[in-house]
Design an enzyme around this catalytic site. Structure first.
Site, PDB file in Angstrom:
ATOM      1  N   ARG A   1       0.864  -1.184   0.000  1.00  0.00           N
ATOM      2  CA  ARG A   1       0.000   0.000   0.000  1.00  0.00           C
ATOM      3  C   ARG A   1       0.896   1.229   0.000  1.00  0.00           C
ATOM      4  O   ARG A   1       1.694   1.403   0.940  1.00  0.00           O
ATOM      5  CB  ARG A   1      -0.917  -0.002   1.231  1.00  0.00           C
ATOM      6  CG  ARG A   1      -1.697   1.281   1.413  1.00  0.00           C
ATOM      7  CD  ARG A   1      -2.672   1.212   2.594  1.00  0.00           C
ATOM      8  NE  ARG A   1      -3.381   2.472   2.685  1.00  0.00           N
ATOM      9  CZ  ARG A   1      -3.157   3.412   3.617  1.00  0.00           C
ATOM     10  NH1 ARG A   1      -2.255   3.223   4.563  1.00  0.00           N
ATOM     11  NH2 ARG A   1      -3.827   4.535   3.606  1.00  0.00           N
TER      12      ARG A   1
ATOM     13  N   HIS B   1      -2.630  10.910   0.268  1.00  0.00           N
ATOM     14  CA  HIS B   1      -2.072  10.722   1.615  1.00  0.00           C
ATOM     15  C   HIS B   1      -1.473  12.072   2.031  1.00  0.00           C
ATOM     16  O   HIS B   1      -0.285  12.178   2.304  1.00  0.00           O
ATOM     17  CB  HIS B   1      -1.059   9.578   1.637  1.00  0.00           C
ATOM     18  CG  HIS B   1      -0.846   8.977   3.008  1.00  0.00           C
ATOM     19  ND1 HIS B   1      -1.052   7.644   3.283  1.00  0.00           N
ATOM     20  CD2 HIS B   1      -0.455   9.528   4.185  1.00  0.00           C
ATOM     21  CE1 HIS B   1      -0.781   7.405   4.566  1.00  0.00           C
ATOM     22  NE2 HIS B   1      -0.413   8.533   5.137  1.00  0.00           N
TER      23      HIS B   1
ATOM     24  N   GLU C   1      -7.298   8.983   5.879  1.00  0.00           N
ATOM     25  CA  GLU C   1      -7.584   9.677   7.140  1.00  0.00           C
ATOM     26  C   GLU C   1      -8.064  11.125   6.963  1.00  0.00           C
ATOM     27  O   GLU C   1      -7.381  12.077   7.359  1.00  0.00           O
ATOM     28  CB  GLU C   1      -6.346   9.646   8.045  1.00  0.00           C
ATOM     29  CG  GLU C   1      -5.843   8.231   8.333  1.00  0.00           C
ATOM     30  CD  GLU C   1      -4.722   8.206   9.375  1.00  0.00           C
ATOM     31  OE1 GLU C   1      -4.148   9.265   9.648  1.00  0.00           O
ATOM     32  OE2 GLU C   1      -4.449   7.120   9.918  1.00  0.00           O
TER      33      GLU C   1
ATOM     34  N   ASN D   1      -7.118   2.355   9.848  1.00  0.00           N
ATOM     35  CA  ASN D   1      -5.792   2.524  10.438  1.00  0.00           C
ATOM     36  C   ASN D   1      -5.958   2.510  11.948  1.00  0.00           C
ATOM     37  O   ASN D   1      -6.657   3.354  12.502  1.00  0.00           O
ATOM     38  CB  ASN D   1      -5.161   3.861  10.008  1.00  0.00           C
ATOM     39  CG  ASN D   1      -4.829   3.879   8.526  1.00  0.00           C
ATOM     40  OD1 ASN D   1      -4.897   2.848   7.846  1.00  0.00           O
ATOM     41  ND2 ASN D   1      -4.449   5.044   8.021  1.00  0.00           N
TER      42      ASN D   1
ATOM     43  N   TYR E   1      -4.017   2.231  15.734  1.00  0.00           N
ATOM     44  CA  TYR E   1      -2.780   2.273  16.521  1.00  0.00           C
ATOM     45  C   TYR E   1      -3.031   2.098  18.008  1.00  0.00           C
ATOM     46  O   TYR E   1      -2.237   1.492  18.713  1.00  0.00           O
ATOM     47  CB  TYR E   1      -2.048   3.605  16.277  1.00  0.00           C
ATOM     48  CG  TYR E   1      -1.475   3.674  14.889  1.00  0.00           C
ATOM     49  CD1 TYR E   1      -0.223   3.141  14.613  1.00  0.00           C
ATOM     50  CD2 TYR E   1      -2.197   4.223  13.833  1.00  0.00           C
ATOM     51  CE1 TYR E   1       0.301   3.163  13.330  1.00  0.00           C
ATOM     52  CE2 TYR E   1      -1.680   4.253  12.546  1.00  0.00           C
ATOM     53  CZ  TYR E   1      -0.435   3.725  12.304  1.00  0.00           C
ATOM     54  OH  TYR E   1       0.085   3.729  11.034  1.00  0.00           O
TER      55      TYR E   1
ATOM     56  N   GLU F   1      -3.344   0.170   8.135  1.00  0.00           N
ATOM     57  CA  GLU F   1      -2.130   0.593   8.868  1.00  0.00           C
ATOM     58  C   GLU F   1      -2.230   0.071  10.284  1.00  0.00           C
ATOM     59  O   GLU F   1      -3.285   0.161  10.913  1.00  0.00           O
ATOM     60  CB  GLU F   1      -1.997   2.123   8.946  1.00  0.00           C
ATOM     61  CG  GLU F   1      -1.511   2.783   7.694  1.00  0.00           C
ATOM     62  CD  GLU F   1      -1.394   4.311   7.855  1.00  0.00           C
ATOM     63  OE1 GLU F   1      -1.131   4.800   8.967  1.00  0.00           O
ATOM     64  OE2 GLU F   1      -1.563   4.993   6.829  1.00  0.00           O
TER      65      GLU F   1
END
Ligand code: FCB
Length: 445
Positions: free
Chosen positions: A87, A131, A176, A302, A304, A356
């Site tokens: 990606r 991005h 995002e 994504n 985290y 991600e």
């Protein structure tokens, strides 16, 4: 201890569907460098990095990992890891320097070489169109706050789809949108560095609208590739069970998650958030909302960490006793399972992808090796958390580790290292870390 980890009977590639997508992810501005090479125009991030005090170490993505010149070596690295997907993002100002005029053939030629290199190595192509590095020339005319930018983005999206669509397994419109809107236009800590909530919410609307317009336009071209968008999502918990904290957590989930998910999947903005925004709510029409809700092939997530909301004192990330990464983010793998299950429960998502997932730690290169045991554990636990969601019936078909390489971590500059491959920025030497070796063994097993 580590040998136990490596032989962990609880985690095997074979426990995932045989066509599961295993990848690594990067983005153009964070790795390419070559900022003034072969006709690339400046992006909003080039301009932002020039403003004093915006980037922790005063750096920029001007050179980064010099991936533009070293992509072949980086492709070999990917092949040696055994991933079946990559990606990456296309830099809009590299292929269209002013965002509206002529195409830069040299820029497209770079991506052609990259894509052919992936195909030659049997690695799927997953393209992100935006991005964050939009042409600075468009910022001058209002950027994402200007509705006209949507049509320009659609032209760019169609051109990429026309050239590369048949080679791409997927095309993602935006990475995002919350980050671009809020960090970039309300808090001003990311490019373009504006500080207006009203502008930020209008930007968020234009990002969603341009997503819908681009998906519709690419579909109309008959290009056979999967289309989707990538959101940054975290479960949000109240810091206590006080009613004020519970309400704050619901509102924060509204601003961070439902503000994007509801229009994409239900064609409307959440009414509680609209009421909260009052005069800062964006201008939009019913037609816009119908456009945004185009059917998508997948939703990229994504993930985290999780977050806590408090109506009073700020939440202390150390209070749970869980490990905290170099970004100050709590390690909480269960949050990924919860999030994927919630998305499947609350929205009609066809397929979910972990686009991600990764962690920054203070890595040290000692005698040619980086023993990043914490990152290895992080990846293992989050892959396991992904599996737990699949076991509960959630249609997840991909996992991409962030990131292939240490890179330019936006406002943190080069101080935060997310790579599974270490980069020595003085020599551009790449050294796979222990986490890369672990991923490789997991994928080969
Ligand atoms: C995400 C971004 C990605 C990277 C990681 C750490 O928000 O999409 O570029 O910076 O965070």
């Amino acid at each position: 201890m580590l040998m136990q980890t490596r032989q962990d009977p609880a985690l095997k590639r074979q426990d995932f569907p045989s066509d599961f997508i295993w990848g690594v992810a990067t983005s153009a501005y964070q790795i390419e460098g070559a900022a003034e090479t072969e006709g690339r125009g400046p992006s909003v991030w080039d301009a932002f990095c020039e403003q004093a005090g915006k980037i922790a170490d005063g750096s920029s993505g001007r050179v980064a990992c010099d991936h533009y010149h070293r992509y072949a070596q980086d492709l070999d690295l990917m092949a040696s890891l055994g991933v079946n997907a990559y990606r990456f993002s296309i830099s809009w100002p590299r292929v269209q320097p002013d965002g509206r005029g002529a195409w830069n053939e040299a820029g497209f030629a770079f991506y052609e070489r990259l894509i052919q290199g992936l195909i030659a190595r049997g690695i799927q192509v997953h393209i992100t169109l935006n991005h964050w590095d939009m042409p600075q020339a468009l910022q001058i005319s209002g950027g994402w706050a200007n509705r006209d930018t949507c049509a320009l983005f659609v032209r760019y999206a169609q051109e990429v789809a026309r050239r590369f669509g048949r080679h791409a397994s997927s095309i993602c419109t935006h990475n995002e949108p919350w980050v671009i809107a809020i960090l970039g236009h309300e808090l001003g800590v990311f490019a373009p560095g504006l500080k207006s909530r009203q502008t930020a919410m209008q930007v968020a609307h234009h990002l969603l609208l341009s997503h819908g317009l681009a998906v519709r336009a690419i579909r109309q071209m008959g290009v056979d590739t999967e289309l989707g968008i990538v959101l940054n999502l975290s479960p949000i918990y109240p810091a206590s069970d006080s009613q004020a904290d519970v309400e704050k957590a619901k509102l924060d989930d509204g601003l961070n998650a439902r503000w994007y998910l509801d229009p994409l999947f239900k064609g409307c903005y959440p009414t509680d958030v609209l009421a909260h925004l009052g005069g800062d709510a964006p201008a939009f029409s019913d037609e816009d909302m119908a456009t945004i809700a185009q059917p998508m092939d997948y939703l990229g997530v994504n993930y985290y960490t999780r977050n806590f909301s408090s109506s009073g004192n700020p939440w202390d990330v150390h209070s749970t006793g869980n490990e905290v990464t170099d970004m100050g983010w709590e390690v909480y793998p269960q949050g990924l399972t919860e999030l994927l299950c919630r998305l499947h429960r609350d929205y009609p998502v066809k397929r979910l992808r972990v686009t991600e997932n990764g962690a920054a730690f203070k890595d040290e290169l000692v005698n040619g090796a980086v023993e990043d045991v914490r990152r290895e554990a992080y990846l293992r636990e989050h892959i396991l958390a992904t599996r737990h969601a699949i076991e509960q019936g959630v249609p997840v078909d991909a996992y991409f580790a962030w990131s292939l390489l240490d890179n330019f971590e936006w406002a943190s500059g080069y101080e935060k290292r997310f790579g599974i491959v270490h980069v020595d920025y003085a020599t551009q030497q790449r050294t796979p870390k222990r986490s890369a070796q672990w991923y490789q063994q997991f994928l080969k097993a």
